[in-house]
Design a protein around this motif. Sequence first.
Motif, short mmCIF file in Angstrom:
data_model
loop_
_atom_site.label_atom_id
_atom_site.label_comp_id
_atom_site.label_asym_id
_atom_site.label_seq_id
_atom_site.Cartn_x
_atom_site.Cartn_y
_atom_site.Cartn_z
N ILE A 58 28.56 54.95 31.92
CA ILE A 58 29.63 55.75 32.53
C ILE A 58 30.99 55.29 32.01
O ILE A 58 31.88 56.10 31.74
N THR A 59 31.12 53.95 31.88
CA THR A 59 32.39 53.43 31.35
C THR A 59 32.66 54.00 29.95
O THR A 59 33.80 54.37 29.64
N VAL A 60 31.62 54.05 29.13
CA VAL A 60 31.78 54.58 27.77
C VAL A 60 32.22 56.05 27.83
O VAL A 60 33.12 56.48 27.09
N GLU A 61 31.57 56.85 28.71
CA GLU A 61 31.90 58.27 28.82
C GLU A 61 33.37 58.45 29.19
O GLU A 61 34.09 59.26 28.60
N ILE A 62 33.79 57.70 30.21
CA ILE A 62 35.17 57.88 30.67
C ILE A 62 36.15 57.27 29.68
O ILE A 62 37.28 57.76 29.49
N GLU A 63 35.74 56.19 28.99
CA GLU A 63 36.61 55.56 28.01
C GLU A 63 36.93 56.51 26.85
O GLU A 63 38.00 56.40 26.25
N ILE A 64 35.99 57.41 26.53
CA ILE A 64 36.27 58.39 25.46
C ILE A 64 37.50 59.22 25.82
O ILE A 64 38.43 59.41 25.02
N ALA A 65 37.49 59.72 27.08
CA ALA A 65 38.63 60.52 27.52
C ALA A 65 39.88 59.66 27.64
O ALA A 65 40.98 60.09 27.25
N MET A 66 39.73 58.39 28.12
CA MET A 66 40.89 57.53 28.27
C MET A 66 41.49 57.19 26.91
O MET A 66 42.71 57.16 26.74
N ASN A 67 40.64 56.90 25.93
CA ASN A 67 41.14 56.60 24.58
C ASN A 67 41.87 57.78 23.99
O ASN A 67 42.89 57.65 23.31
N ALA A 68 41.31 59.00 24.25
CA ALA A 68 41.95 60.21 23.73
C ALA A 68 43.32 60.41 24.37
O ALA A 68 44.31 60.72 23.68
N ALA A 69 43.39 60.22 25.71
CA ALA A 69 44.67 60.37 26.40
C ALA A 69 45.66 59.33 25.91
O ALA A 69 46.85 59.62 25.68
N ARG A 70 45.20 58.08 25.71
CA ARG A 70 46.07 57.01 25.24
C ARG A 70 46.59 57.32 23.83
O ARG A 70 47.76 57.11 23.51
N THR A 71 45.67 57.85 22.98
CA THR A 71 46.07 58.16 21.60
C THR A 71 47.13 59.27 21.59
O THR A 71 48.13 59.19 20.85
N MET A 72 46.92 60.31 22.40
CA MET A 72 47.89 61.41 22.45
C MET A 72 49.25 60.93 22.97
O MET A 72 50.29 61.33 22.46
N SER A 73 49.21 60.02 24.00
CA SER A 73 50.50 59.55 24.51
C SER A 73 51.24 58.76 23.44
O SER A 73 52.47 58.85 23.32
N GLN A 74 50.50 57.99 22.63
CA GLN A 74 51.13 57.22 21.56
C GLN A 74 51.68 58.15 20.48
O GLN A 74 52.75 57.92 19.90
#
Length: 822
Positions: A58-74
């Motif tokens: 589950i952590t991996v699934e949610i981390e995909i979205a979190m990484n994407a959000a983090r990348t877009m914010s950067q």
Amino acid sequence: MMMQNLKLRTRMLLYICSVVCVAFVFTISFVTINARRLVKTQALREAQEIAYRYSSAITVEIEIAMNAARTMSQIFEGVRIHSDVPERKMLDDILKQVLEKNKDFIAVWTVWEPDALDGRDKQFANQWGHDETGRYIPYWNRATGFSESEPMTNYRTEGKNDYYRLSQSKGKEIIIDPQVYQISGADVLMTRVVSPVIYNNKVVGVVGIDIMLNTFELLVARLKPFETGSVAIISHAGRYAAHPDSKLVTQDIGISEQWNDAKRAIKAGEFFQFIDTANKSQGEVVRIFVPIRLGRTETPWSFSVNVPMAEVIKSSVKITSVSTTIGIASLLLMIVIIFIITGSVTRPLREIVKIANDIAAGDLSHDITICQQDEIGHLADAFRNMKNRINDMFNEMNSLIRAIQCGELSIRGNTEAFNGSWRSLVIGMNNVIEAFVAPIYVSAKSLDMLAKGDIPDNITEEYQGDFNMIKNNLNILIEVTKETLRVAEEIADGNLSIEVKERSEHDRMMQALNRMIQRLNNIMKETNDMIQAVGEGMFDVRGNAALFQGGWRELVTGVNNLIAGLSSAVSEKAALGMEMELARKIQTVLLPKNPVISGYEIAASCEPSDEVGGDYYDVISVGGFDWIVIGDVSGHGVTAGLVMMMVQTAIHTMLIQNPQVPPSRLLSVINRTIYENIVRMDEQKHMTIIVIACGKDGFFDFSGLHEDILFWCAETRKVNKIATDGMWIGLEPDISHLLPLSEFRMGNGDCIVLYTDGITEAWGADGKMFGEERLIKVIEQFGDRSAAEIHKAILDALKDYDKPDDVTLLVMKRMGCFSSAS
């Protein structure tokens, strides 16, 4: 009683089978308990592994979205920093492209602060992806099946804008608890991951991704640990994010104390486990919570596994059944084996019992034919040995009986030939003989010891008849002798409070001892009363000499004369000089006039100082024995003189009673008396003193602590110091352990010098003391002269010295060759 009436074989079968059955029950119980414990432990371990494995997924699934959000914010931060006027369309393309490339995302969005993007919000008012003020708030979603944009809602509504407000205020990544959102008019259960856009250390906007939770719902619905168990995903706020029962999604997990503890563990990101027995239909359920840590957020979730223990322990029941079956079969086989073994044991035992009964009846003619190498054989051997030992015992007893009949009372049974109770029996026979001989031997031994002056112990052996009467009479005689010795020792130690019990009105010995103790107490009381009265200034008190006879009357009369002399020295006009005059009287009255010891030349003197002191010397001849004493009471004044007088009186009294007392014993007794008197006078006084007992052929015993004895040797013409190693008197009630007994010997012409510190501490005009070295030089210079000439030479050497303390000097020389003054 019932068991005792059964045959041995039957009892053995019952006992052994009972023990085996108990062991069987214990073993089955042990296996059952441990099987249940092992199964439970294994099940909980597997449940924890499931929880950790799926929490990681589950952590991996949610981390995909979190990484994407983090990348877009950067990316957006970079665009804002490096472009004066960022193109909003370019940002829309980025959002749309991320949404289309990630099929698991339901929406991608961003919300910017007013005019924080490019300062042109008014130009975009009410356009797609903007609000009425032109704020850039595009929400790209695929709710209709196509990627389309619409403006975000509720981002300004209090209570509904946590997805924006929390990240914007904290400047950190967040994940929102599952909620139902309307997207294009449809209700969607989802969660949001949000990452802040920071420009110049300030949050200017946020980027978020919405994730549907249907994938997680399918996961928890599919997983059923141990067939009837379940799993769930719980949000940071303690609400179900996914549950097999969809009605419970977004509901609180529970409000009991255990559930509240679980919530605290979830918020802290910690592992937690508890046993839930609230649901009676489910039985005992172990609930395990494993943390799900998401990106850089501070709001961890949890993966929960519910383990039904009733289902888990089913496998242990099978193990128990198999163990029970095997155990019963083994038990039956063991009973058969035990039956066979008991038969092989009881058959030879019956034979041995028959032979034992014959021996008990006095028939020793039968032999035991059993020969085996096991315990039964050992038992048979033991019976054979017992039979032979009985025969030997009969022979030994017959020999003793014949010896006694012949009057040979010195013969005893041979105890070394027997062991154990057989030896005790022989010893008993010997004791019977001793009962006749021992009383005669013991009585003779005790009488022999008494005749030699030795006191034997009481006879403690028990006798009968006339022997007992003899023993009792001897014990009475021994007790009387012991009592007499005890009373004499107590009196010698100064204990005059001892009571002597008279056995009858005709007990003349004890009556005489009681009279002696009474007279000693009377003389001590009379003397102490006079001394105490004088110490209190009452010089008119006198002792009643008429109450005493012989030496006691002379002692009381002497003290009366002393007090009379002291009293006459006191006058009203000389009140200030009374203390000095009394001290001089005390010192001069008590000192010997012309001391004489056969075979020795003595010269002695005591010169009182201007102040009152307590120096004392004495030469005493009593009962054919000679004594020399010298001492110095601490301090000055009448009290010091009284202490000196008490010591002189006590020494004379003690030596009159026992002129052969050892010097150490004499000082111990004197100390006890002086200590008690000093305590009564409430004074802090002590006295340095040595007592010397003159022996034969120049030998002397001494004890005490004072100035060293200066010994001039005629052979070497040098002075040697004899150290005094004892204890002062008057400080402690008992100093007997501190008074060693020492000795020295004087040859012909040898000389000893006894003195007080008034000599060595005399001050010269040069400010130096006379000292011990100067005294030794004078003695060595005149050592070959007579005692009187040595005495005079020392005093002449002191003439020019200031003497603040009493000066006491005693010179004694063994008669032999010495020079006279030219």
